[in-house]
Design an enzyme around this catalytic site. Sequence first.
Site, PDB file in Angstrom:
ATOM      1  N   ASN A   9      83.126 -25.382  20.306  1.00  0.00           N
ATOM      2  CA  ASN A   9      84.478 -25.066  20.729  1.00  0.00           C
ATOM      3  C   ASN A   9      85.369 -26.223  20.302  1.00  0.00           C
ATOM      4  O   ASN A   9      85.383 -27.271  20.920  1.00  0.00           O
ATOM      5  CB  ASN A   9      84.520 -24.858  22.240  1.00  0.00           C
ATOM      6  N   TYR A  69      87.607 -20.639  17.667  1.00  0.00           N
ATOM      7  CA  TYR A  69      86.304 -20.442  18.307  1.00  0.00           C
ATOM      8  C   TYR A  69      86.197 -19.045  18.916  1.00  0.00           C
ATOM      9  O   TYR A  69      85.175 -18.366  18.758  1.00  0.00           O
ATOM     10  CB  TYR A  69      86.096 -21.519  19.362  1.00  0.00           C
TER      11      TYR A  69
END
Length: 174
Positions: A9, A69
């Site tokens: 992430n 992400y």
Amino acid sequence: GLVNNAGANDGVGLENGDYSSFMASLHRNVVHYYLLAQHALPELIKTKGPILNITSKTAETGQGGTSGYAAANGARNALTREWAVELLKYGIRVNALVVAECYTPLYDKWIKTLPNPEETLRAIERKIPLGQRMTTAEELANMAVFLLSSRSSHTTGQLIHVDGGYVHLDRALL
């Protein structure tokens, strides 16, 4: 079988990213899933080996500030279903294991960047319906082993959540 499990992430959001950082996030978080599967496909066809894509809840829940992400994980989910259809003719099963809150070294590193890490961690845990705790890496590994094994011989195209009900159960239950 093949386990696709790599990504991070990276915080590439709509407000704090640009075209090149967004594209880099997609490459970092989904393109290699396709390339690895394509590379392994001849051997998977021979062995009928399954594919397991590890993905994240962010594709379904959003998170904010992480467009790259989240988009990559949505693509992982779509590829799981697409490949399950495409590879039926070879008897290759394709599933995804959806991770929500699991305390890993990367998670630990992230939580420590926050102003009140311990308090924030407890607040997150209280939102997990089953046991108000994080999923363990061992619980994820157990499901991965199951999905790769012949015990899941009639399971394909599934997005399996091992998250204590975090994504799908109403938090009003708590």
